[in-house]
Design an enzyme around this catalytic site. Structure first.
Site, PDB file in Angstrom:
ATOM      1  N   LYS A  52      -3.723   2.521  12.598  1.00  0.00           N
ATOM      2  CA  LYS A  52      -3.893   2.451  14.052  1.00  0.00           C
ATOM      3  C   LYS A  52      -4.725   3.607  14.620  1.00  0.00           C
ATOM      4  O   LYS A  52      -5.363   3.460  15.667  1.00  0.00           O
ATOM      5  CB  LYS A  52      -2.528   2.436  14.730  1.00  0.00           C
TER       6      LYS A  52
ATOM      7  N   SER B  65      -0.875  -1.596   5.458  1.00  0.00           N
ATOM      8  CA  SER B  65      -1.335  -1.126   6.762  1.00  0.00           C
ATOM      9  C   SER B  65      -0.529   0.020   7.362  1.00  0.00           C
ATOM     10  O   SER B  65      -1.008   0.687   8.280  1.00  0.00           O
ATOM     11  CB  SER B  65      -1.376  -2.295   7.755  1.00  0.00           C
TER      12      SER B  65
END
Length: 412
Positions: free
Chosen positions: A57, A311
């Site tokens: 992110k 992720s």
């Protein structure tokens, strides 16, 4: 981007130069155990769980915030998140010298709350869901002038996340398929567009597969309908990809560049986390393990050289404890049986001997005479047994069955 629905390689290359100021080029590991399990020629794992702030992110947040004007930076930024986006925005704001306000739902995991504060953001706890925190963040933006930083639905965020694909393909140009977790769609939109453009420039084909948690999967019905739809989600351990509606810009890119979207169950996710912990020595959050879950569960065709993106790794220790227990049970490594016994001396010892002879270990026993389904001369024995996997669990069950015991699987 020059066009939100059609990003170019120039967009991604420019983003890469900017993102490189803060994001680490994370390892691209080859995975022998996944290669053997799936039958692919080679499996790679892009370890964004080892990224600064614990997830990818940071890339999109920093790239978006780097584009703010001096006047916008002076007004500060605001975001809403239960975890990874919050930390990415807080870290990026600190690096850029921008004041950040982050709205998080009450009850957010303590490690994520502390990390966000430690990066210098002002955290406001609001509501009991990300949706409520999001409404509060938008209200704050309207009243204060702070710039709202979206988690996925923005051109600059998409371009920032797409830098992952460039790193992967530069290191392993033989990759033919990339498997990506999907929440709102910012990560897969960037990765899919960058990878497909990269492959087309070289006269090659690239397959992109998205993975959603089946309890929060708006993309399959939305793609079928040809437009973003809002669904009713159910609770999922993959909170990092739990969204009710695709991002508008993300959906347009995904519709053009993603080949397939599959879903995985809570058991699939639990097994994947446990597998990564045991075999790869990697701590990965449920959302980050979605690609591995899909491969191991046989949800996608694994051929050639395939890569998945881990992720994120921001998992609450309390959730990790529960997930490991659930993963053991889902993998038949932690077998729960309810055995019906005649109510006479020696029966418990007899069951224990059978389990021991099968080289399994009893870790918990509950003995009761008071279940409504029992006969007056019966007792129920609930056993929690450690096994070595599916075949060993079946051996234990067979041994009990051969001795005439009646039982049911699962705890009370």
């Amino acid at each position: 981007m020059t066009n939100a629905a059609a990003p170019t390689m120039v967009d991604f290359e420019r983003a890469r130069e900017i993102v490189a100021r803060v994001a680490q080029p994370t390892p691209l590991q080859t995975s022998r155990f996944l290669t053997e399990l799936t039958g692919a020629d080679q499996v790679f794992m892009k370890c964004e769980n080892l990224q600064r702030t614990g997830s990818y992110k940071l890339r999109g947040a920093y790239h978006r915030m780097s584009q703010l004007s001096a006047q916008e930076r002076e007004r500060g930024v605001v975001a809403a998140s239960a975890g990874n986006h919050a930390q990415g925005v807080a870290f990026a704001a600190r690096e850029l010298g921008i004041t950040a306000t982050i709205y998080m739902p009450k009850g957010v995991a303590l490690p994520k709350l502390q990390a966000t504060r430690n990066y210098g953001a002002r955290v406001v706890l609001e509501g009991h869901s990300v949706e409520e925190a999001l409404r509060a963040a938008n209200e704050f933006s309207a009243s204060s002038g702070a710039v709202f930083i979206p988690p996925f639905d923005h051109e600059a965020v998409i371009a920032g996340q797409g830098t992952i694909a460039l790193e992967m393909l530069e290191e392993a140009p033989e990759i033919e398929t990339i498997v990506v977790p999907i929440g709102g769609g910012g990560l897969i939109a960037g990765v899919a567009a960058a990878a497909k453009i990269w492959a087309a420039e070289r006269g090659r084909k690239m397959r992109i597969i998205g993975v959603q948690a089946e309890n929060a999967a708006p993309y399959p019905p939305s793609l079928e309908a040809g437009k973003p739809l809002t669904i009713k989600t159910r609770p999922t351990i993959a909170d990092g990809i739990a969204v009710a509606r695709p991002g508008t810009l993300n959906f347009a890119v995904i519709k053009d560049y993603v080949d397939e979207v599959v879903t995985v169950s809570e058991d699939d996710l639990s097994r994947a986390i446990l597998l990564l912990l045991e075999r790869a020595k990697l701590v990965v959050e449920p959302a980050g393990a979605a690609g591995v879950a899909a491969m191991v569960a046989g949800k996608i065709s694994c051929s050639g050289s395939i890569a998945t993106i881990l992720s994120g790794g921001n998992i609450d220790p309390m959730l990790m404890q529960r997930v490991i227990s659930h993963g053991l049970a889902a993998s038949d490594r932690y077998l729960k049986l309810r055995v019906m016994l005649p109510d006479r001396p020696g029966q418990l010892a007899r069951v224990a001997e059978i389990v021991s002879a099968a080289d399994a270990n009893v870790v918990e026993v509950l003995h009761t005479r008071h279940d409504g389904g029992l006969q007056i001369n019966e007792v129920e024995l609930e056993l929690h047994i450690e096994t070595r996997g599916v075949e060993h669990a079946e051996e234990v069950i067979r041994a009990l069955s051969d001795e005439g015991f009646k039982f049911r699987r699962g705890a009370r």
